[in-house]
Design a protein around this motif. Structure first.
Motif, short mmCIF file in Angstrom:
data_model
loop_
_atom_site.label_atom_id
_atom_site.label_comp_id
_atom_site.label_asym_id
_atom_site.label_seq_id
_atom_site.Cartn_x
_atom_site.Cartn_y
_atom_site.Cartn_z
N SER A 180 25.50 12.42 -8.52
CA SER A 180 25.20 13.52 -7.38
C SER A 180 24.71 12.82 -6.17
N VAL A 181 24.29 11.49 -6.52
CA VAL A 181 23.51 10.67 -5.34
C VAL A 181 24.73 10.15 -4.58
N ASP A 182 24.50 10.44 -3.35
CA ASP A 182 25.43 9.82 -2.07
C ASP A 182 25.74 8.20 -2.26
N GLU A 183 26.94 7.80 -2.36
CA GLU A 183 27.27 6.54 -2.57
C GLU A 183 26.32 5.81 -1.27
N GLY A 184 26.51 6.37 0.02
CA GLY A 184 25.87 5.32 1.14
C GLY A 184 24.45 4.96 0.76
N GLN A 185 23.62 5.77 -0.32
CA GLN A 185 22.29 5.58 -0.58
C GLN A 185 22.23 4.14 -1.13
N THR A 186 23.33 4.05 -2.25
CA THR A 186 23.42 2.69 -2.79
C THR A 186 23.63 1.46 -2.07
N GLU A 187 24.54 1.84 -1.05
CA GLU A 187 25.00 0.97 -0.06
C GLU A 187 24.02 0.69 0.91
N ALA A 188 23.00 1.49 1.53
CA ALA A 188 22.19 1.10 2.29
C ALA A 188 21.18 0.41 1.70
N ARG A 202 14.37 2.64 -7.63
CA ARG A 202 13.56 3.22 -6.31
C ARG A 202 14.34 4.25 -5.52
N ILE A 203 15.74 4.17 -5.54
CA ILE A 203 16.44 4.77 -4.68
C ILE A 203 17.44 6.00 -5.41
N VAL A 204 18.16 5.49 -6.46
CA VAL A 204 19.05 6.36 -6.77
C VAL A 204 18.45 7.47 -8.01
N ILE A 205 17.68 6.95 -8.87
CA ILE A 205 16.89 8.00 -9.96
C ILE A 205 16.13 9.10 -9.23
N PRO A 206 15.23 8.47 -8.25
CA PRO A 206 14.26 9.64 -7.65
C PRO A 206 15.24 10.82 -7.07
N GLN A 207 16.38 10.30 -6.46
CA GLN A 207 16.88 11.71 -5.90
C GLN A 207 18.00 12.22 -7.15
N ALA A 208 18.24 11.43 -8.16
CA ALA A 208 18.97 12.32 -9.19
C ALA A 208 17.87 13.19 -9.98
N MET A 209 16.87 12.97 -9.89
CA MET A 209 16.00 13.90 -10.62
C MET A 209 16.04 15.17 -10.16
N ARG A 210 16.28 15.43 -8.96
CA ARG A 210 16.40 16.89 -8.45
C ARG A 210 17.38 17.40 -9.23
N VAL A 211 18.40 16.92 -9.57
CA VAL A 211 19.82 17.37 -10.40
C VAL A 211 19.32 17.37 -11.79
N GLN B 107 27.00 4.71 9.97
CA GLN B 107 27.18 5.86 10.78
C GLN B 107 26.28 7.18 10.37
N ARG B 108 26.41 7.30 9.17
CA ARG B 108 25.65 8.52 8.40
C ARG B 108 24.16 7.90 8.22
N PHE B 109 23.64 7.26 8.76
CA PHE B 109 22.22 6.70 8.63
C PHE B 109 21.62 6.28 7.32
N ASN B 110 22.32 7.17 6.30
CA ASN B 110 21.72 6.71 5.03
C ASN B 110 20.38 6.45 4.76
N LEU B 111 19.61 7.39 5.53
CA LEU B 111 18.16 6.97 5.08
C LEU B 111 17.71 7.53 4.02
N PHE B 112 16.72 7.00 3.08
CA PHE B 112 16.35 7.57 1.73
C PHE B 112 15.69 8.89 1.94
N PRO B 113 16.31 9.97 1.45
CA PRO B 113 15.85 11.43 1.70
C PRO B 113 14.29 11.74 1.09
N HIS B 114 14.20 11.01 -0.09
CA HIS B 114 12.94 11.33 -1.03
C HIS B 114 11.69 10.54 -0.23
N MET B 115 11.90 9.60 0.70
CA MET B 115 10.71 8.92 1.24
C MET B 115 10.62 9.40 3.00
N THR B 116 9.16 9.18 3.10
CA THR B 116 8.97 9.50 4.71
C THR B 116 9.54 8.51 5.66
#
Lengths: 312, 263
Positions: A180-188, A202-211, B107-116
């Protein structure tokens, strides 16, 4: 509807002070009164039947905090927590295995999930209990060596049976969460030079937790109830203890009600915990966090005095 | 194709692309890209959508693997190591090591939404460079101030406007002290009135001497800030030169028709 709202008298004719509040006679929903009466009547008759039955209700409070019952409750909780721990750790591992590019690990994970989801957990429990027929000894080289029957205590059997089964379900929940975590997150994250494992942690699992958290809360509550199956393999958790006391004290049905009450109490406590956990992982996903029940009550109390808006 | 880049060349060349090809399955997106980005210059890539400019940008930090040709960043081959005439794929950890020095803005920023905002900027320096949290926090604060968002440090991305998010994303990339910044249509997802703030930050960055490769539709920015400009179409470089020359006096017919539509 018999209410007349004069449409022609539009905003042009009304003074700029604002439109007059509508005072209309609300529609009467007679069907609602009828269905409410029927439902209450049924409920009362059920309660009455129970109160007139040959059940010694007084036995329940007598035994509610009995040492054996409390011990059973603690064991049920221990079993729930440890099995879920095995389930969650195993589930994350299996989910990562299933999503990995390595065909061997992903097929093994697929096979595991297929097997453990495809067979009843009660059957699995009994199989673990009887595995002594296959293995006479357990031999871990110089570390540990014993007869299978004395190694495989009821607790260990219960943990393996429940935990390994749970891992299969948790794997699917975790996989859905990770996907469910957007691929852009992994790319960034990769673009910043973070490694695969750091990105995951640090990035994917904390966001996956919501789901992952809401269905996992369901799993915990399910697990709490499923532990009662362990009664068949001689582990003295709540249900087993209640049955035992029921047989010796001559109040079997009463003890079942008592067990049910305890399960209900425990699942209620877990539900509250789940709410706060979800709230924690919702941070950042919405602009304002959902109110806690306490905050909601406070807000309602404040608004009780003077209700705003005219939708009464 | 020669794989030799001399030291003298690499001192002035940040990105060098020689006959880069890239296909997604049967679709060939890049059909031989040759170009050179000098250190300290602002290099703009323009062209119609589907022309391969974003794909090329993503190849530079190896988010996409190229199929043929050679791509160098700061004199080093991207994604591979050459020994004799054999190419060895780099390990993930080695690729990650190189990406540390290349900032990327999406283009779509891709900030980490769970962090400030502050945590977004601190994350990579702490996790990748191993800088202490206190030090990273101080630096992140400075960077947020530089992009004009010092007062938004404690906000989560969902509480920021698109333009603010993009500026945080730029600060996040700068926190790694990159030698090269890649911008993938940084203003395309923004409301028109928010574009200016982001472009201001980028202009400021260009003036500080950062090497920037910018995929953009902002012709004004390209003309004003750009040092070189390349017009891509259909996976090839159609025309290149100084932005002012290409934008005001395009030689190629396809460049002319594209510019007549966007200007």
């Amino acid at each position: 509807m018999t209410v007349d709202i004069d449409k022609t008298a539009g905003p042009e004719d009304t003074p700029p002070a604002g439109p007059e509040a509508i005072k209309a006679i609300p529609v009467r929903h007679y069907g609602r009164y009828v269905s409410a009466v029927i439902a209450i009547a049924l409920l009362v008759s059920v309660i009455y039947a129970f109160s007139q039955g040959k059940i010694n209700w007084g036995a329940i409070p007598d035994y509610f905090f009995d040492d054996r019952i409390i011990n059973g409750v603690l064991k049920t909780l221990l079993l729930t927590v440890l099995s879920m721990l095995i389930g969650v750790v195993g589930g994350v591992l299996l989910a990562v295995m299933r999503l990995s590019k390595n065909p061997v690990t992903s097929s093994i994970a697929w096979f595991y999930i297929w097997f453990f989801r495809g067979t009843p957990v009660l059957v699995q429990l009994v199989v673990w209990f009887n595995l002594g027929l296959v293995f006479t000894y357990i031999n871990l080289g110089p570390i540990y060596k014993d007869y299978w029957s004395s190694f495989m205590t009821p607790l260990l059997t219960a943990l393996l049976g429940l935990g390994l089964n749970e891992a299969a379900y948790m794997a699917e929940i975790c996989r859905a969460g990770l996907l469910s975590v957007d691929e852009g997150q992994t790319e960034a994250s990769h673009a910043l030079g973070m490694s695969h494992s750091k990105t995951l942690r640090r990035i994917v699992i904390p966001q996956a937790m919501r789901v992952i958290v809401p269905p996992t809360g369901n799993e915990v509550i399910n697990m709490l109830k499923t532990t009662s199956l362990v009664a068949v393999i001689q582990y003295s958790e709540l249900f087993r203890v209640a049955q035992d006391i029921g047989q010796t004290s001559g109040a079997p049905a009463e003890m079942l009600f008592l067990a049910a009450a305890w399960y209900l109490l425990l699942t209620s406590v877990f539900s509250v915990g789940q709410y706060y956990l979800e709230r924690y992982y919702a941070r950042g996903s919405s602009r304002t966090l959902p109110a806690t029940p306490f905050q909601k009550i406070k807000a309602n109390m404040l608004s009780l005095g003077r209700p705003r808006g005219g939708n009464a | 194709m020669s794989a030799n880049v001399t030291k003298a060349e690499s001192a002035t060349t940040m990105v060098k692309s020689e006959g880069v090809h890239k296909s997604f399955g049967p679709v060939e997106v890049l059909k031989g890209i040759d170009l050179e980005v000098k250190s300290g210059e602002v290099f703009c890539l323009i062209g119609p959508s589907g022309s391969g400019k974003s794909t090329f940008l993503r190849c530079i930090n190896h988010l996409e693997k190229i199929n043929a040709g050679r791509l160098y960043v700061d004199g080093e081959l991207v994604g591979y190591r050459q020994k004799g005439d054999k190419l060895y794929e780099l390990k993930d950890s080695e690729v990650a090591l190189k990406r540390r020095d290349i900032g990327m803005v999406f283009q779509r920023f891709n900030l980490f939404p769970h962090m400030t905002a502050l945590e977004n900027v601190m994350e990579a320096p702490v996790q990748v460079r191993g800088i202490s949290r206190a030090q990273a926090r101080e630096r992140a604060g400075q960077l947020l101030e530089r992009v004009g968002l010092a007062d938004k440090a404690k906000n989560y991305p969902s509480q920021l406007s698109g333009g603010q998010q993009q500026r945080v994303a730029i600060a996040r990339a700068l926190a790694m002290d990159p030698k090269l910044m890649l911008f993938d249509e940084p203003t395309s997802a923004l409301d028109p009135e928010l574009v200016g703030d982001v472009l201001d930050v980028m202009r400021d960055l260009a003036e500080s001497g950062m090497t920037m490769v910018v995929v953009t539709h902002e012709m004004g920015f390209a003309r004003e800030v750009g040092d070189s400009l390349v017009f891509m179409d259909g996976g090839v470089v159609v025309e290149s030169g100084h932005p002012r020359d290409v934008l005001t006096n395009p030689q190629h017919e396809r460049t002319q028709s594209f510019l007549s539509k966007v200007l």
